[in-house]
Motif scaffolding. Sequence first.
Motif, PDB file in Angstrom:
ATOM      1  N   HIS A 268      -4.088  36.225  -9.685  1.00  0.00           N
ATOM      2  CA  HIS A 268      -4.055  37.460  -8.901  1.00  0.00           C
ATOM      3  C   HIS A 268      -4.501  37.126  -7.479  1.00  0.00           C
ATOM      4  O   HIS A 268      -5.351  36.276  -7.269  1.00  0.00           O
ATOM      5  CB  HIS A 268      -4.972  38.516  -9.510  1.00  0.00           C
ATOM      6  CG  HIS A 268      -4.927  38.554 -10.997  1.00  0.00           C
ATOM      7  ND1 HIS A 268      -3.839  39.038 -11.695  1.00  0.00           N
ATOM      8  CD2 HIS A 268      -5.805  38.120 -11.936  1.00  0.00           C
ATOM      9  CE1 HIS A 268      -4.072  38.924 -12.991  1.00  0.00           C
ATOM     10  NE2 HIS A 268      -5.257  38.368 -13.162  1.00  0.00           N
ATOM     11  N   PHE A 269      -3.946  37.827  -6.519  1.00  0.00           N
ATOM     12  CA  PHE A 269      -4.235  37.615  -5.102  1.00  0.00           C
ATOM     13  C   PHE A 269      -4.930  38.858  -4.561  1.00  0.00           C
ATOM     14  O   PHE A 269      -4.471  39.980  -4.795  1.00  0.00           O
ATOM     15  CB  PHE A 269      -2.912  37.373  -4.357  1.00  0.00           C
ATOM     16  CG  PHE A 269      -2.996  37.517  -2.875  1.00  0.00           C
ATOM     17  CD1 PHE A 269      -3.293  36.426  -2.076  1.00  0.00           C
ATOM     18  CD2 PHE A 269      -2.757  38.744  -2.268  1.00  0.00           C
ATOM     19  CE1 PHE A 269      -3.349  36.555  -0.700  1.00  0.00           C
ATOM     20  CE2 PHE A 269      -2.813  38.880  -0.890  1.00  0.00           C
ATOM     21  CZ  PHE A 269      -3.115  37.788  -0.106  1.00  0.00           C
ATOM     22  N   MET A 270      -6.034  38.655  -3.844  1.00  0.00           N
ATOM     23  CA  MET A 270      -6.737  39.772  -3.205  1.00  0.00           C
ATOM     24  C   MET A 270      -6.962  39.434  -1.731  1.00  0.00           C
ATOM     25  O   MET A 270      -7.277  38.296  -1.386  1.00  0.00           O
ATOM     26  CB  MET A 270      -8.101  40.000  -3.865  1.00  0.00           C
ATOM     27  CG  MET A 270      -8.008  40.393  -5.310  1.00  0.00           C
ATOM     28  SD  MET A 270      -9.614  40.740  -6.057  1.00  0.00           S
ATOM     29  CE  MET A 270     -10.571  39.305  -5.633  1.00  0.00           C
ATOM     30  N   TRP A 271      -6.822  40.447  -0.905  1.00  0.00           N
ATOM     31  CA  TRP A 271      -7.053  40.299   0.533  1.00  0.00           C
ATOM     32  C   TRP A 271      -7.414  41.668   1.090  1.00  0.00           C
ATOM     33  O   TRP A 271      -7.066  42.700   0.509  1.00  0.00           O
ATOM     34  CB  TRP A 271      -5.802  39.751   1.219  1.00  0.00           C
ATOM     35  CG  TRP A 271      -5.951  39.632   2.706  1.00  0.00           C
ATOM     36  CD1 TRP A 271      -6.585  38.642   3.387  1.00  0.00           C
ATOM     37  CD2 TRP A 271      -5.478  40.559   3.691  1.00  0.00           C
ATOM     38  NE1 TRP A 271      -6.539  38.887   4.737  1.00  0.00           N
ATOM     39  CE2 TRP A 271      -5.857  40.072   4.948  1.00  0.00           C
ATOM     40  CE3 TRP A 271      -4.782  41.760   3.629  1.00  0.00           C
ATOM     41  CZ2 TRP A 271      -5.560  40.725   6.132  1.00  0.00           C
ATOM     42  CZ3 TRP A 271      -4.489  42.412   4.808  1.00  0.00           C
ATOM     43  CH2 TRP A 271      -4.865  41.894   6.039  1.00  0.00           C
ATOM     44  N   GLY A 272      -8.101  41.708   2.207  1.00  0.00           N
ATOM     45  CA  GLY A 272      -8.459  42.974   2.838  1.00  0.00           C
ATOM     46  C   GLY A 272      -8.454  42.844   4.353  1.00  0.00           C
ATOM     47  O   GLY A 272      -8.448  41.752   4.904  1.00  0.00           O
TER      48      GLY A 272
ATOM     49  N   LEU B 168      -3.973  43.917  -3.498  1.00  0.00           N
ATOM     50  CA  LEU B 168      -3.970  43.172  -4.749  1.00  0.00           C
ATOM     51  C   LEU B 168      -2.529  42.895  -5.111  1.00  0.00           C
ATOM     52  O   LEU B 168      -1.708  43.808  -5.148  1.00  0.00           O
ATOM     53  CB  LEU B 168      -4.630  43.969  -5.879  1.00  0.00           C
ATOM     54  CG  LEU B 168      -4.459  43.388  -7.282  1.00  0.00           C
ATOM     55  CD1 LEU B 168      -5.228  42.074  -7.425  1.00  0.00           C
ATOM     56  CD2 LEU B 168      -4.895  44.387  -8.335  1.00  0.00           C
ATOM     57  N   TYR B 169      -2.219  41.627  -5.344  1.00  0.00           N
ATOM     58  CA  TYR B 169      -0.893  41.250  -5.814  1.00  0.00           C
ATOM     59  C   TYR B 169      -1.078  40.601  -7.175  1.00  0.00           C
ATOM     60  O   TYR B 169      -1.853  39.657  -7.328  1.00  0.00           O
ATOM     61  CB  TYR B 169      -0.225  40.267  -4.849  1.00  0.00           C
ATOM     62  CG  TYR B 169       1.099  39.773  -5.367  1.00  0.00           C
ATOM     63  CD1 TYR B 169       2.266  40.499  -5.147  1.00  0.00           C
ATOM     64  CD2 TYR B 169       1.190  38.599  -6.100  1.00  0.00           C
ATOM     65  CE1 TYR B 169       3.486  40.058  -5.642  1.00  0.00           C
ATOM     66  CE2 TYR B 169       2.395  38.152  -6.596  1.00  0.00           C
ATOM     67  CZ  TYR B 169       3.539  38.887  -6.364  1.00  0.00           C
ATOM     68  OH  TYR B 169       4.746  38.449  -6.856  1.00  0.00           O
ATOM     69  N   THR B 170      -0.381  41.112  -8.145  1.00  0.00           N
ATOM     70  CA  THR B 170      -0.442  40.543  -9.485  1.00  0.00           C
ATOM     71  C   THR B 170       0.892  40.747 -10.180  1.00  0.00           C
ATOM     72  O   THR B 170       1.593  41.723  -9.924  1.00  0.00           O
ATOM     73  CB  THR B 170      -1.581  41.172 -10.320  1.00  0.00           C
ATOM     74  OG1 THR B 170      -1.612  40.548 -11.602  1.00  0.00           O
ATOM     75  CG2 THR B 170      -1.401  42.671 -10.484  1.00  0.00           C
ATOM     76  N   ARG B 171       1.230  39.838 -11.063  1.00  0.00           N
ATOM     77  CA  ARG B 171       2.428  39.989 -11.898  1.00  0.00           C
ATOM     78  C   ARG B 171       2.054  40.539 -13.268  1.00  0.00           C
ATOM     79  O   ARG B 171       2.920  40.804 -14.078  1.00  0.00           O
ATOM     80  CB  ARG B 171       3.121  38.638 -12.055  1.00  0.00           C
ATOM     81  CG  ARG B 171       3.697  38.117 -10.769  1.00  0.00           C
ATOM     82  CD  ARG B 171       4.390  36.805 -10.991  1.00  0.00           C
ATOM     83  NE  ARG B 171       4.837  36.252  -9.722  1.00  0.00           N
ATOM     84  CZ  ARG B 171       5.381  35.067  -9.600  1.00  0.00           C
ATOM     85  NH1 ARG B 171       5.542  34.304 -10.657  1.00  0.00           N
ATOM     86  NH2 ARG B 171       5.759  34.641  -8.424  1.00  0.00           N
ATOM     87  N   ASN B 172       0.761  40.696 -13.489  1.00  0.00           N
ATOM     88  CA  ASN B 172       0.268  41.133 -14.785  1.00  0.00           C
ATOM     89  C   ASN B 172       0.361  42.654 -14.900  1.00  0.00           C
ATOM     90  O   ASN B 172      -0.305  43.390 -14.175  1.00  0.00           O
ATOM     91  CB  ASN B 172      -1.177  40.673 -14.960  1.00  0.00           C
ATOM     92  CG  ASN B 172      -1.712  40.967 -16.333  1.00  0.00           C
ATOM     93  OD1 ASN B 172      -1.748  42.109 -16.751  1.00  0.00           O
ATOM     94  ND2 ASN B 172      -2.157  39.930 -17.013  1.00  0.00           N
TER      95      ASN B 172
ATOM     96  N   MET C  34      -7.333  34.890  -6.880  1.00  0.00           N
ATOM     97  CA  MET C  34      -7.690  34.178  -5.675  1.00  0.00           C
ATOM     98  C   MET C  34      -8.174  35.191  -4.660  1.00  0.00           C
ATOM     99  O   MET C  34      -7.454  36.102  -4.288  1.00  0.00           O
ATOM    100  CB  MET C  34      -6.490  33.427  -5.112  1.00  0.00           C
ATOM    101  CG  MET C  34      -5.869  32.403  -6.040  1.00  0.00           C
ATOM    102  SD  MET C  34      -6.973  31.149  -6.679  1.00  0.00           S
ATOM    103  CE  MET C  34      -7.465  30.302  -5.217  1.00  0.00           C
ATOM    104  N   ASP C  35      -9.397  35.024  -4.239  1.00  0.00           N
ATOM    105  CA  ASP C  35      -9.961  35.883  -3.207  1.00  0.00           C
ATOM    106  C   ASP C  35      -9.659  35.232  -1.866  1.00  0.00           C
ATOM    107  O   ASP C  35     -10.273  34.244  -1.492  1.00  0.00           O
ATOM    108  CB  ASP C  35     -11.465  36.025  -3.420  1.00  0.00           C
ATOM    109  CG  ASP C  35     -12.108  36.950  -2.405  1.00  0.00           C
ATOM    110  OD1 ASP C  35     -11.428  37.359  -1.447  1.00  0.00           O
ATOM    111  OD2 ASP C  35     -13.295  37.245  -2.567  1.00  0.00           O
TER     112      ASP C  35
END
Length: 122
Positions: A31-35, A50-54, A1-2
Amino acid sequence: MDEIYMLSVYDDTTFTSILSLDCLPDPERTHFMWGFSKDFGMCGIRVGVLYTRNHEVRKAVNRLAVFHGCPGPVQHVLHQFLSERDWLDNVFFPTNKRRLKEAKEVLVNGLANIGIPILKSS
């Protein structure tokens, strides 16, 4: 998710982050992305989250971080900035929301004045 524009909402629009959901259909593939650059107007600060559990994605990104890491002084400044929750919640976010709404109205009205149809957006 952007979610790069997650804080850039106006009117009565409420943004719901993927991270706020109780469960994800496939946490290993979400996955989560933010800036900082978009929501805070920090175009020169090229820092993202970047947040991911992978585990495999995390491992790959960690390898790249060797070449694209965020300098310690920049991390410190951004930490200080995010620590100002009272200012962010009571000054920055309301002001930003108001200015985004005003800019949208200027654009929408300008387009309407020259006969360009638009769709309602948020």
